[in-house]
Design a protein around this motif. Structure first.
Motif, PDB file in Angstrom:
ATOM      1  N   TYR A   1      82.379  58.053  17.534  1.00 37.70           N
ATOM      2  CA  TYR A   1      83.627  58.788  18.097  1.00 37.70           C
ATOM      3  C   TYR A   1      84.784  57.988  17.312  1.00 37.70           C
ATOM      4  CZ  TYR A   1      86.937  60.928  21.311  1.00 37.70           C
ATOM      5  OH  TYR A   1      87.987  61.539  22.158  1.00 37.70           O
ATOM      6  N   SER A   2      85.019  56.892  17.701  1.00 33.44           N
ATOM      7  CA  SER A   2      86.153  55.983  17.380  1.00 33.44           C
ATOM      8  C   SER A   2      86.366  56.054  15.678  1.00 33.44           C
ATOM      9  CB  SER A   2      86.042  54.707  17.679  1.00 33.44           C
ATOM     10  OG  SER A   2      85.967  54.537  19.010  1.00 33.44           O
ATOM     11  N   THR A   3      85.501  56.057  14.909  1.00 28.49           N
ATOM     12  CA  THR A   3      85.607  56.000  13.546  1.00 28.49           C
ATOM     13  C   THR A   3      86.116  57.491  13.094  1.00 28.49           C
ATOM     14  OG1 THR A   3      83.728  54.591  13.305  1.00 28.49           O
ATOM     15  CG2 THR A   3      84.326  55.708  11.511  1.00 28.49           C
ATOM     16  N   VAL A   4      85.465  58.493  13.525  1.00 23.91           N
ATOM     17  CA  VAL A   4      85.947  59.824  13.213  1.00 23.91           C
ATOM     18  C   VAL A   4      87.339  59.985  13.451  1.00 23.91           C
ATOM     19  CG1 VAL A   4      85.480  62.526  13.497  1.00 23.91           C
ATOM     20  CG2 VAL A   4      83.505  60.730  13.169  1.00 23.91           C
ATOM     21  N   VAL A   5      87.620  59.809  14.662  1.00 21.98           N
ATOM     22  CA  VAL A   5      89.162  60.072  15.248  1.00 21.98           C
ATOM     23  C   VAL A   5      90.110  59.455  14.404  1.00 21.98           C
ATOM     24  CG1 VAL A   5      90.630  59.750  17.211  1.00 21.98           C
ATOM     25  CG2 VAL A   5      88.151  60.775  17.490  1.00 21.98           C
ATOM     26  N   LEU A   6      89.886  58.042  14.145  1.00 23.28           N
ATOM     27  CA  LEU A   6      90.886  57.130  13.601  1.00 23.28           C
ATOM     28  C   LEU A   6      90.755  57.271  11.898  1.00 23.28           C
ATOM     29  CD1 LEU A   6      90.203  53.921  15.672  1.00 23.28           C
ATOM     30  CD2 LEU A   6      92.145  55.682  15.802  1.00 23.28           C
ATOM     31  N   GLY A   7      90.002  58.321  11.341  1.00 29.32           N
ATOM     32  CA  GLY A   7      90.091  58.516  10.053  1.00 29.32           C
ATOM     33  C   GLY A   7      88.972  58.140   9.057  1.00 29.32           C
ATOM     34  N   GLY A   8      87.792  57.456   9.628  1.00 26.13           N
ATOM     35  CA  GLY A   8      86.936  57.066   8.997  1.00 26.13           C
ATOM     36  C   GLY A   8      85.780  57.996   8.622  1.00 26.13           C
ATOM     37  N   ASP A   9      84.654  57.462   7.990  1.00 26.31           N
ATOM     38  CA  ASP A   9      83.335  58.336   7.591  1.00 26.31           C
ATOM     39  C   ASP A   9      82.406  57.844   8.714  1.00 26.31           C
ATOM     40  OD1 ASP A   9      81.490  59.771   6.748  1.00 26.31           O
ATOM     41  OD2 ASP A   9      81.437  59.174   4.436  1.00 26.31           O
ATOM     42  N   PRO A  10      82.025  58.650   9.438  1.00 28.00           N
ATOM     43  CA  PRO A  10      81.015  58.275  10.435  1.00 28.00           C
ATOM     44  C   PRO A  10      79.621  58.141   9.908  1.00 28.00           C
ATOM     45  CG  PRO A  10      81.206  60.576  10.420  1.00 28.00           C
ATOM     46  CD  PRO A  10      82.407  60.192   9.775  1.00 28.00           C
TER      47      PRO A  10
END
Length: 509
Positions: free
Chosen positions: A500-509
């Motif tokens: 969740y954190s990765t997707v929201v903060l702009g990373g690639d899950p």
């Protein structure tokens, strides 16, 4: 796809403005409200498919990157609850139109029911999709300001007293909520949930515990968790049936959703949560015993609502994938069944002219259809197989046993006892309302009264909408396998909050 995330919020708000502009045209308001909520059902279904297949859909409002801007997140849990809630709001609006509560006051001026109801729906959607604490607060305030109007639209002394209790408690919890947001921001420099998941973990353990407990109290008030439940049995029963149904079905579950989201993402635990398990057990038993002491059918259902909040707290207290899967299944089941039971209560009151169980009787003979519409959700609430309540409770009981701790075993036993007490309460309603001799309606209907009771008849739209929710409840049981799989994946997402954190903060899950 990001447009689909904004639609459940923007569309009801835009429609509320249009509905207010066309306030003197009843048919326009009705059609507009039904169409908008129908579109939300389709939108939620599409979002659920996308989120389950491809992962969370994130909208950064205004293209401001997280954590600096407003973030809307449509993951499996949020969209699953959004879909069920959209179905319930659609059915309740149809019921309200049939009962003519939507037309109250139309003789003197344009009615405000439709605009306020649509604003309430927008607030519910924002609560599910919000990606930061402050906009979650905004969502609750939208819901609460709308609910203040809806619960007091037809002022009586009793309703004003109940509304004051509801208002004061809600405002108190809101003040506590905005205070804890300020404390969290002061400690971490952010209110974005994904960012908080990383920054709160860096705080001292004592500060983490203090902030987590304050957040628990805030959402405990909003979800009617014992001992913070005292306001609900006095507030909900005094509103008209469809208003009580949407409050009982949605508002308390939004509180549970917020609790699940924050306690798994921001204030994560490493093992079973003994405090939550203890609160869950107390909530189950106190609510069930309170229900058995009632003669008012709406107060009995309100205490049962409190009792079954304990099942959701039970799964959160187990705090593993199996427990959270059970919570999600139970929330889906309970949103539908609890709303249905309050709608059926409205049908019963329409026939009998009273809410007192001791003054009812013989309704199974007078109206067999109402008897069926009550029996199915009542059996489901009690957890009788093969209904949706049995499926959800079985998942929770299995999770409790698999947890392997004495506290989980104790709550598992309490859950079984609460199911038996719920069955007894439902049997008591059945014998008092539907068996015995047929009694004449107590009230003399006033043709000028939009909320007539004691007529011995019900509008077709009221029966159709109640039947729709009963059908949805049965469909949940029929589709238990696929629904459990989606719920399991949503629970796994909650336990792996890094995604969740990765997707929201702009990373690639």
């Amino acid at each position: 796809m990001t447009l689909l995330v904004a639609l459940p919020i923007l569309l009801p708000l835009a429609a509320a403005g249009l509905s207010l502009a066309f306030g003197r045209f009843a048919d326009v308001q009705r059609v507009l409200g039904m169409v908008v909520l129908g579109v939300l059902i389709v939108d939620s279904a599409v979002l659920l498919y996308v989120a389950d297949t491809f992962g969370p859909v994130v909208l950064q409002v205004g293209n401001w990157p997280a954590p600096f801007g407003i973030t809307l997140v449509a993951d499996r849990l949020a969209v699953l609850l959004l879909l069920v809630s959209s179905v319930v709001t659609f059915a309740v609006l149809l019921y309200s139109i049939g009962q003519r509560i939507t037309d109250y006051g139309r003789g003197a001026s344009s009615t405000t029911f439709h605009p306020i109801y649509l604003v309430l729906c927008a607030g519910v959607s924002l609560a599910y999709l919000s990606g930061d604490l402050f906009n979650l607060f905004v969502a609750f305030e939208i819901m609460l300001s709308s609910s203040y109007v809806l619960i007091n639209r037809r002022a009586t002394a009793t309703r004003i007293r109940a509304g004051m209790t509801y208002t004061i408690v809600s405002l108190t919890s809101s003040l506590l909520f905005i205070t804890v947001i300020a404390l969290v921001y002061a400690a971490t420099g952010t209110v974005n949930l994904a960012d908080l998941a990383q920054r709160v973990a860096e705080l001292p353990d004592g500060l983490q515990t203090a902030l987590g407990l304050i957040v628990l109290i805030v959402f405990g008030v909003k979800s009617a968790m014992v001992p913070l439940h005292f306001w609900l049995p006095d507030s909900y029963p005094n509103a008209p049936a469809p208003i009580t149904a949407v409050f009982a079905g949605l508002l308390t579950k939004v509180g549970i959703y917020a609790m699940i989201r924050t306690q798994t993402l921001v204030f994560a635990h490493n093992e079973s949560w003994r405090l939550m398990l203890a609160i869950a057990l107390i909530t189950m038993i106190v609510g069930a015993l309170g229900a058995l002491a009632q003669n008012d059918i709406n107060r009995m259902l309100s205490f049962l609502l409190v009792s079954h909040i304990g099942y959701m707290l039970f799964g959160l207290g187990v705090y593993d994938t199996a427990g959270l899967t059970g919570v999600i299944l139970y929330v889906i089941h309970h949103i539908t069944v609890q709303a249905t039971l309050f709608l059926v209560s409205g049908l019963i009151t329409r026939h009998t002219g009273t809410v007192a169980l001791s003054r009812m009787g013989g309704l199974a003979k007078a109206s067999p259809l109402i008897a069926v519409l009550f029996a199915l959700p009542a059996l489901s609430l009690a957890g009788i197989p093969p209904f949706s309540g049995f499926v959800a409770k079985l998942a929770l009981l299995q999770a409790g046993v698999e947890a392997g701790t004495w506290s989980a075993y104790a709550v598992t036993g309490g859950a079984v006892l609460t199911s038996l007490l719920t069955l007894y309460a439902m049997a008591r309603i059945w014998t008092r309302v539907f068996w015995g001799r047929v009694r004449k309606p107590e009230a003399d209907p006033d043709p000028e009264d939009e909320l007539v009771v004691g007529t011995g008849t019900t509008a077709r739209a009221m029966v159709i909408s109640t039947g729709l929710l009963v059908t949805v409840s049965v469909a949940i049981a029929v589709a238990a396998g696929p629904l459990a799989e989606i719920s399991g994946r949503a629970a796994a997402d909650l336990m792996r909050h890094e995604t969740y954190s990765t997707v929201v903060l702009g990373g690639d899950p």
